[in-house]
Enzyme design. Sequence first.
Site, short mmCIF file in Angstrom:
data_model
loop_
_atom_site.label_atom_id
_atom_site.label_comp_id
_atom_site.label_asym_id
_atom_site.label_seq_id
_atom_site.Cartn_x
_atom_site.Cartn_y
_atom_site.Cartn_z
N LYS A 107 0.92 -1.16 0.09
CA LYS A 107 -0.02 0.03 0.10
C LYS A 107 0.77 1.28 -0.05
O LYS A 107 0.43 2.33 -0.40
CB LYS A 107 -1.03 -0.18 1.14
CG LYS A 107 -2.01 -1.37 0.94
CD LYS A 107 -3.33 -1.09 1.89
CE LYS A 107 -4.13 -2.15 1.54
NZ LYS A 107 -3.79 -3.29 1.98
C1 PLP Z 1 -4.60 -4.49 1.59
C2 PLP Z 1 -3.96 -5.81 1.61
C3 PLP Z 1 -4.25 -6.87 0.51
C4 PLP Z 1 -5.29 -6.54 -0.10
O1 PLP Z 1 -5.29 -5.66 -1.05
P1 PLP Z 1 -6.82 -5.14 -1.80
O2 PLP Z 1 -6.40 -4.32 -2.67
O3 PLP Z 1 -7.83 -4.66 -0.69
O4 PLP Z 1 -7.45 -6.45 -2.45
C5 PLP Z 1 -3.33 -7.98 0.55
N1 PLP Z 1 -2.10 -8.00 1.15
C6 PLP Z 1 -2.00 -7.17 1.99
C7 PLP Z 1 -0.56 -7.54 3.08
C8 PLP Z 1 -2.55 -6.03 2.21
O5 PLP Z 1 -1.99 -5.01 3.09
#
Ligand code: PLP
Length: 434
Positions: A107
């Site tokens: 993210k």
């Molecule tokens: C947010 C997150 C996901 C999921 O991603 P999305 O875009 O919400 O599908 C998967 N793995 C980790 C470690 C995350 O922080």
Amino acid sequence: MNYYSTKNKNHSVNLKDAVLKGLPPDNGLYMPEIIPGLPQDFFENISSKSINEIARIVSKTFFSEDLSDDDIEWIADDSINFEAPLVQISTNTFVLELFHGPTMAFKDFGARFMSRLMSKLISKQDKTVHILVATSGDTGSAVAQGFYDVDGIHVTILYPSGKVSKIQEQQIATLDKNITTLEIDGTFDDCQHLVKTAFLDKELNKKILLSSANSINIARLIPQSFYYFSAISQLEKVSDLPVLISVPSGNFGNLTAGLIAQRMGLPVEHYIAAVNANDTFPIYLESGKFEAKSSVKTISNAMDVGNPSNLGRIFDMFESNPERIRQNISSFSFNDDETRNTIKKVYAETGYLFDPHGAVGYLGLEKYRQDQQINGIILETAHPAKFKDIVDDVTDGNLELPERLKKYMSRTKTSIGLNRNYASFKDYLISIAG
Ligand SMILES: *Cc1c(COP(=O)(O)O)cnc(C)c1O
């Protein structure tokens, strides 16, 4: 370029409104009016391009009508200042490591880019922008880091009490300055619901300028396409077999970014949406009927989502036609035992240590691929040390915390506890509106 609401194509707004509002008033999601194709020579020369060059090119393709080249290059360079290496773990199997940013989860890409894009879009505006973020774990820290100490922006983070890992909590609940963290007595879906309700509350929106930083914000989605191009750029140096990409999915922002990259011309044969016990999407693909569920708690907690917020975009891209979606995406659900066994098995066989989310991605890839001679890329969305308890338990190991995470562990918690009633949340928001 303008951005339309998935609930009403006639409602369209400019980039600034799409990014600052986050969500259209009709509760749809913003989508770019055009997903521009990249020129043939971009793909012919892709293997010579760094992720930073890719970030500049893709950003200009979307934003050149709205921002100067200098601004776009600054946003791309300042946010995408770390790598996304592609690691080969066995013949035809590769891991795209998306955890080399400051909070060690994927993210960081979206959050860093969005904060810098926002600061360019609001620079001449004087009213404070209040960003609300519901987090199931990693969003909060990435957004908080991205916006920390940025003028003109206040960030409020909501997380479900007792449902994020210790390290995740230390990363979000210990911040100061322009960041406030609310520890909500409820689930992630409750947190997400509070945020959505606030955005739709007309009375509140007259008092305070609210903005969203969840993966519903288009400014987070576009930069997440960069690393899909980078994956192919790195893979082309080693192999020219067709490519499958497996995406561990929760709110489906990551997968949506991949689908956008594919529309721009990225050569991906098929996507796999790998999910934990939260199986809303695989059930939809099977039945053709969408039904949201309550979320259930798993060891891959950042994917504990029962009503994935980006599905509206995927339905929009494929005209809500399940058959068209199935041609492009397969989806499988795995339980915690399968996830634990996979971390252990892959570590024993290849020496590669997955975190629980990446392990779900690995399971999805292998289930779809079986014996086909085809390259598989798994997106590894977080560093395994972010889930140290689980990983240590499974491998009988003692994983060393990277310095970047260690420094959070000694900080004091500053979060404010709140129940999940909207009235309490609204009172809080009015109190900070000043
Ligand atoms: C947010 C997150 C996901 C999921 O991603 P999305 O875009 O919400 O599908 C998967 N793995 C980790 C470690 C995350 O922080």
